[in-house]
Design an enzyme around this catalytic site. Structure first.
Site, PDB file in Angstrom:
ATOM      1  N   LYS A 170       0.793  -1.208   0.004  1.00  0.00           N
ATOM      2  CA  LYS A 170       0.309   0.002  -0.144  1.00  0.00           C
ATOM      3  C   LYS A 170       0.743   1.278  -0.041  1.00  0.00           C
ATOM      4  O   LYS A 170       0.527   2.532  -0.838  1.00  0.00           O
ATOM      5  CB  LYS A 170      -0.864   0.052   0.965  1.00  0.00           C
ATOM      6  CG  LYS A 170      -0.298   0.033   2.708  1.00  0.00           C
ATOM      7  CD  LYS A 170      -0.171   1.559   3.038  1.00  0.00           C
ATOM      8  CE  LYS A 170       0.659   1.428   4.401  1.00  0.00           C
ATOM      9  NZ  LYS A 170       0.759   2.737   4.961  1.00  0.00           N
ATOM     10  N   THR A 215      -4.274   5.526   2.988  1.00  0.00           N
ATOM     11  CA  THR A 215      -2.715   5.907   2.625  1.00  0.00           C
ATOM     12  C   THR A 215      -2.987   6.699   1.072  1.00  0.00           C
ATOM     13  O   THR A 215      -2.184   7.532   0.892  1.00  0.00           O
ATOM     14  CB  THR A 215      -1.810   5.096   2.719  1.00  0.00           C
ATOM     15  OG1 THR A 215      -2.138   4.129   3.776  1.00  0.00           O
ATOM     16  CG2 THR A 215      -0.493   5.455   2.482  1.00  0.00           C
TER      17      THR A 215
END
Length: 333
Positions: free
Chosen positions: A191, A248
């Site tokens: 991620k 994120t």
């Protein structure tokens, strides 16, 4: 009730400090180890990590030390150093840490060179210590302030996992138990790379449609790697996968997303990194994940594009054009 009354936190960055505050709220006696003497002094004297988490007052009971042997006396350790420093820190801990002490990995990344997950690094360096993984959608400042947060705590030993949940969980910090530490680790590592890509999309002004497409196709890449490593696709649909990815990739609080946005706006990687003391894990992980995917024969084009931009001199517009020129295919592939 929990058997872990004393919690040691290894790593004095923003996330380590936030986890120290969380463990203290959960009722533990907490000792935080930091390599930097100024951070130890700041926490000990001012009850604040001025360098990495300014403005957050820490409970006076949280002790700070630069002595690994002292923090190694805790009942359980949270390992919160940057991913590329996990091996060296673990090797140093090996001399002072009892074999029975559980280690909770809270670092997110893949080791450059070896392509190892943090769990695989610990299996080599601290092979007798039980290991769990803590990951999920977390900004350190919000956790430190006690804002509502949910995470994944993954352990092959479910009894250990349950005890750690009891030791760390509070009304506002909610660990959900998993038995898939590999899937949990892959989600946390990949991620960060995808967040850099999303930042580039924002910095280039390519729109919300492009970002949503990138998150979704990036998730497919994440699942591909996790499955190849023995993780379960369902894990990547949870907090340590999709949850962390969305957070994120959609907020400039993210060090990785904001770095990507700066690159997308035309700044150089060296200039952006030169301004920061904190680590954007996706920079190193881009190269490590791309190399690992190549070794495993996996198609991860978004990760490969980020690696090419960061480490191989690829022009951003050329990398984007190459992604958009890929053949159409079925979505499930």
């Amino acid at each position: 009730m929990t058997r872990f009354k004393d919690i040691g936190v290894v790593g004095g960055g923003a996330w380590g400090t936030a986890l120290a505050a969380t463990a203290q709220r959960a009722g533990a006696r907490v000792t935080l180890w930091a390599r930097e003497a100024d951070i130890v002094a700041s926490i000990a004297e001012r009850h604040e990590n001025v360098s990495f988490l300014p403005g957050v007052t820490l409970h006076p009971s949280i002790a700070a030390t630069g002595d690994l042997a002292r923090v190694a006396r805790a009942d359980a350790l949270l390992l919160v150093v940057p991913a590329q420093y996990v091996r060296g820190t673990a090797q140093a801990l090996a001399a002072v840490l009892p074999d029975s002490t559980p280690i909770v990995i809270a670092a997110k990344g893949i080791e450059m060179g070896s392509g190892a997950t943090m769990g695989e690094v610990l299996a080599e360096t601290l092979p007798r210590n039980p290991v769990a993984v803590l990951s999920g959608p977390t900004f350190a400042i919000e956790v430190a302030r006690g804002l509502p947060t949910a995470v994944t705590l993954a352990a092959a030993d479910q009894a250990l996992g349950s005890d750690l949940v009891a030791a760390l969980g509070t009304q506002t910090f909610r660990p959900y138990l998993s038995d898939d530490p590999i899937g949990c680790e892959i989600g946390g590592a990949v991620k960060n790379v995808l967040a850099i890509a999303c930042g580039i999309v924002s910095g280039r002004g390519l729109g919300d449609n492009a970002r949503a497409a990138l998150i979704t196709r990036g998730l497919a890449e994440m699942v591909r790697l996790a499955t190849a490593k023995g993780g379960r696709p369902a894990t990547l649909m949870g907090l340590s996968g999709l949850g962390d990815l969305v957070l994120t990739c959609t907020a400039m609080q993210s060090r990785n997303c904001s770095l990507g946005a700066a690159l997308g706006a035309g700044r150089s990687l060296a200039d952006v990194l030169g301004e920061r003391r904190s680590v954007a894990e996706g920079v190193a992980s881009a190269a490590a994940v791309a190399a690992l995917a190549s070794r495993l024969g996996l198609d991860m084009p978004i990760v490969a594009a980020v690696d090419a931009i960061l480490h191989r001199g690829a022009a951003i517009d050329a990398a984007i054009s190459a992604l958009l020129a890929r053949p159409f295919k079925a979505e499930e592939r």
